[in-house]
Design a protein around this motif. Structure first.
Motif, PDB file in Angstrom:
ATOM      1  N   ILE A 110       0.882  -1.266   0.015  1.00 15.64           N
ATOM      2  CA  ILE A 110      -0.079  -0.011  -0.080  1.00 15.64           C
ATOM      3  C   ILE A 110       0.848   1.186  -0.057  1.00 15.64           C
ATOM      4  CG2 ILE A 110      -1.739   1.137   1.192  1.00 15.64           C
ATOM      5  CD1 ILE A 110      -2.595  -1.501   2.521  1.00 15.64           C
ATOM      6  N   GLU A 111       1.089   1.699  -1.232  1.00  9.35           N
ATOM      7  CA  GLU A 111       1.968   3.056  -1.472  1.00  9.35           C
ATOM      8  C   GLU A 111       1.326   3.991  -2.256  1.00  9.35           C
ATOM      9  OE1 GLU A 111       6.433   0.835  -0.668  1.00  9.35           O
ATOM     10  OE2 GLU A 111       5.587   1.140  -2.945  1.00  9.35           O
ATOM     11  N   ALA A 112       1.515   5.148  -2.061  1.00 10.25           N
ATOM     12  CA  ALA A 112       0.864   6.154  -3.042  1.00 10.25           C
ATOM     13  C   ALA A 112       1.658   6.071  -4.271  1.00 10.25           C
ATOM     14  CB  ALA A 112       0.994   7.614  -2.430  1.00 10.25           C
ATOM     15  N   PRO A 113       0.895   6.163  -5.416  1.00  7.49           N
ATOM     16  CA  PRO A 113       1.615   6.135  -6.759  1.00  7.49           C
ATOM     17  C   PRO A 113       2.524   7.169  -7.006  1.00  7.49           C
ATOM     18  CG  PRO A 113      -0.682   6.520  -7.018  1.00  7.49           C
ATOM     19  CD  PRO A 113      -0.341   6.273  -5.720  1.00  7.49           C
ATOM     20  N   THR A 114       3.350   7.192  -7.860  1.00  9.95           N
ATOM     21  CA  THR A 114       4.457   8.236  -8.127  1.00  9.95           C
ATOM     22  C   THR A 114       4.704   8.580  -9.451  1.00  9.95           C
ATOM     23  OG1 THR A 114       6.203   6.602  -8.243  1.00  9.95           O
ATOM     24  CG2 THR A 114       5.735   7.767  -5.784  1.00  9.95           C
ATOM     25  N   LYS A 115       3.977   7.914 -10.365  1.00  9.33           N
ATOM     26  CA  LYS A 115       4.117   8.009 -11.876  1.00  9.33           C
ATOM     27  C   LYS A 115       3.331   9.151 -12.684  1.00  9.33           C
ATOM     28  CE  LYS A 115       4.518   5.072 -15.969  1.00  9.33           C
ATOM     29  NZ  LYS A 115       4.106   3.534 -16.638  1.00  9.33           N
ATOM     30  N   GLY A 116       3.754   9.977 -13.016  1.00  5.61           N
ATOM     31  CA  GLY A 116       3.199  11.062 -14.074  1.00  5.61           C
ATOM     32  C   GLY A 116       3.437  12.325 -13.404  1.00  5.61           C
ATOM     33  N   LYS A 117       3.011  13.518 -14.126  1.00  6.67           N
ATOM     34  CA  LYS A 117       3.104  14.903 -13.795  1.00  6.67           C
ATOM     35  C   LYS A 117       2.096  15.095 -12.710  1.00  6.67           C
ATOM     36  CE  LYS A 117       2.635  19.551 -15.735  1.00  6.67           C
ATOM     37  NZ  LYS A 117       2.194  20.401 -16.794  1.00  6.67           N
ATOM     38  N   GLU A 118       2.449  15.680 -11.571  1.00  6.86           N
ATOM     39  CA  GLU A 118       1.781  15.978 -10.472  1.00  6.86           C
ATOM     40  C   GLU A 118       1.115  17.400 -10.658  1.00  6.86           C
ATOM     41  OE1 GLU A 118       2.277  17.073  -5.787  1.00  6.86           O
ATOM     42  OE2 GLU A 118       3.691  15.777  -6.601  1.00  6.86           O
ATOM     43  N   VAL A 119      -0.128  17.041 -10.529  1.00  4.43           N
ATOM     44  CA  VAL A 119      -1.282  18.050 -10.627  1.00  4.43           C
ATOM     45  C   VAL A 119      -2.663  17.833  -9.805  1.00  4.43           C
ATOM     46  CG1 VAL A 119      -1.042  18.410 -13.283  1.00  4.43           C
ATOM     47  CG2 VAL A 119      -2.637  16.733 -12.398  1.00  4.43           C
ATOM     48  N   THR A 120      -3.107  19.186  -9.286  1.00  2.20           N
ATOM     49  CA  THR A 120      -4.013  19.013  -8.260  1.00  2.20           C
ATOM     50  C   THR A 120      -5.639  18.654  -9.187  1.00  2.20           C
ATOM     51  OG1 THR A 120      -4.901  21.221  -8.942  1.00  2.20           O
ATOM     52  CG2 THR A 120      -3.255  20.874  -7.271  1.00  2.20           C
ATOM     53  N   ARG A 121      -6.576  18.274  -8.359  1.00  2.00           N
ATOM     54  CA  ARG A 121      -7.776  17.738  -8.936  1.00  2.00           C
ATOM     55  C   ARG A 121      -8.274  19.023  -9.892  1.00  2.00           C
ATOM     56  NH1 ARG A 121      -9.379  13.103  -9.981  1.00  2.00           N
ATOM     57  NH2 ARG A 121      -9.314  12.597  -7.921  1.00  2.00           N
ATOM     58  N   GLU A 122      -8.245  20.228  -9.613  1.00  2.00           N
ATOM     59  CA  GLU A 122      -8.819  21.213 -10.576  1.00  2.00           C
ATOM     60  C   GLU A 122      -7.868  21.264 -11.776  1.00  2.00           C
ATOM     61  OE1 GLU A 122     -11.672  22.949 -10.139  1.00  2.00           O
ATOM     62  OE2 GLU A 122     -12.087  21.422  -8.505  1.00  2.00           O
ATOM     63  N   GLU A 123      -6.535  21.167 -11.493  1.00  2.00           N
ATOM     64  CA  GLU A 123      -5.677  21.472 -12.694  1.00  2.00           C
ATOM     65  C   GLU A 123      -6.215  20.387 -13.816  1.00  2.00           C
ATOM     66  OE1 GLU A 123      -1.875  23.568 -10.775  1.00  2.00           O
ATOM     67  OE2 GLU A 123      -2.041  21.465 -10.766  1.00  2.00           O
ATOM     68  N   TYR A 124      -6.152  19.230 -13.365  1.00  2.00           N
ATOM     69  CA  TYR A 124      -6.556  17.845 -14.117  1.00  2.00           C
ATOM     70  C   TYR A 124      -7.856  18.205 -14.918  1.00  2.00           C
ATOM     71  CZ  TYR A 124      -7.067  13.352 -15.902  1.00  2.00           C
ATOM     72  OH  TYR A 124      -7.251  12.124 -16.616  1.00  2.00           O
ATOM     73  N   ARG A 125      -9.003  18.738 -14.106  1.00  2.00           N
ATOM     74  CA  ARG A 125     -10.011  18.890 -14.630  1.00  2.00           C
ATOM     75  C   ARG A 125     -10.115  19.925 -15.800  1.00  2.00           C
ATOM     76  NH1 ARG A 125     -13.680  19.347  -9.033  1.00  2.00           N
ATOM     77  NH2 ARG A 125     -13.789  16.807  -8.724  1.00  2.00           N
ATOM     78  N   LYS A 126      -9.368  20.772 -15.517  1.00  2.00           N
ATOM     79  CA  LYS A 126      -8.986  21.972 -16.568  1.00  2.00           C
ATOM     80  C   LYS A 126      -8.505  21.498 -17.891  1.00  2.00           C
ATOM     81  CE  LYS A 126      -7.016  26.555 -17.508  1.00  2.00           C
ATOM     82  NZ  LYS A 126      -6.202  27.677 -16.986  1.00  2.00           N
ATOM     83  N   ILE A 127      -7.359  20.532 -17.559  1.00  2.00           N
ATOM     84  CA  ILE A 127      -6.886  19.777 -18.843  1.00  2.00           C
ATOM     85  C   ILE A 127      -7.808  18.975 -19.662  1.00  2.00           C
ATOM     86  CG2 ILE A 127      -5.293  18.074 -19.371  1.00  2.00           C
ATOM     87  CD1 ILE A 127      -3.541  19.118 -16.847  1.00  2.00           C
TER      88      ILE A 127
END
Length: 302
Positions: free
Chosen positions: A258-275
């Motif tokens: 049980i570990e937090a994933p680390t792969k990908g560009k880090e963005v907030t939820r709001e930033e991802y919704r905008k994308i």
């Protein structure tokens, strides 16, 4: 009062187990789609076409997940990544964008991290664990060997979450009725049918979430983003999606870390919704340019 007495007894029995508990829960997910929403234009979609599209979208609509958990943390992953090469049109593509990869939750800190792949790009979305105002109901039922209790909550819906799309009011006349639980986003066009299928659908503003949880597994985890009940969520109903726990393995010898994933560009939820919104708007413009009325083909940038 009998239900609450049973619930209290189960909670008291489970408290001593909660400190060192660990396990895996397996969920079967099924989503239904109203194909009448996606006819578009002046054409009615044939039954054969509907069946063909549904078959192509099956990998998005039927999935198996594993939730690995302890008292504080969990990781939720799809068990088998089915082939999606057959496509299913723009709607299947957009629905797929709202199917996240591994989702990590820490209910003690309230942190949530999930992997997402959107149009070939990988993102690491950081967020807080969803804080729903759960209402504990009196109803109970048996799910496998566990006694499960009902809880309900109202969830606000991302207006760009096309996995919850339905026909826009006015497109199908009397058959499309607004319900109390599913208030739609306002649409600029109410009564006409457009050649762009995205103009003919709408996304509810909010939906009712129904969960069935068991205090016999005394952790506040659940599938996906859902958590915060006094027991593991065994069944979840959200709009047209149902998740049902088919098996629980307590204290497994072999399980995912049980570990937090680390792969990908880090963005907030709001930033991802905008994308996602920007890409969705771009797809619609390209669609109109290639096939819409008066389109000259190619769309922008082509």
């Amino acid at each position: 009062m009998k239900i609450y007495t049973v619930l209290a007894a189960l909670l008291l029995t489970a408290v001593s187990l909660a400190q060192n508990i660990s396990g895996q829960a397996f969920y079967e997910s099924k989503t239904t789609v109203d194909m009448d929403a996606f006819g578009g234009g002046n054409r009615e979609m044939s039954e054969e076409m509907k069946k063909m599209i549904m078959q192509r979208m099956k990998s998005y609509l039927e999935k198996t997940y594993i939730l690995t958990f302890n008292s504080k943390e969990s990781i939720y992953k799809e068990e088998v990544k089915l082939e999606t090469g057959q496509g299913g049109g723009p709607m299947a593509m957009m629905m797929g964008s709202f199917t996240p990869g591994a989702q990590y939750k820490n209910i003690e800190t309230g942190n949530m991290v999930e992997e997402n792949e959107f149009f070939g790009k990988e993102f690491l979305v950081t967020d807080s664990v969803a804080s729903l105002d759960w209402k504990l109901e009196k109803e109970s039922k048996q799910i496998g060997q566990y006694v499960a209790f009902k809880a309900t909550a109202i969830k606000k819906v991302d207006p760009n979450d096309f996995s919850m799309a339905r026909p826009r009011r006015g497109v199908r006349g009397d058959r499309d009725k607004k319900t109390k639980d599913e208030q739609p986003e306002k649409s600029a066009k109410k009564d006409s049918i457009s050649d762009d299928p995205m103009d003919n659908i709408e996304v509810p503003k909010e939906v009712t979430v129904t969960a069935w949880y068991t205090p016999q597994v005394p952790v506040g985890h659940g599938p996906g983003e859902y958590a915060g009940l006094p027991g593991l969520i065994l069944e979840l109903n959200v709009y047209r999606t149902t998740l049902l726990c088919s098996k629980i393995v307590m204290n497994p010898k072999e399980a995912d870390k049980i570990e937090a994933p680390t792969k990908g560009k880090e963005v907030t939820r709001e930033e991802y919704r905008k994308i996602v919104k920007e890409k969705t708007d771009e797809m619609r413009e390209n669609f109109r340019g290639r096939g819409g009325r008066g389109g000259r083909g190619g769309g922008r940038g082509m």
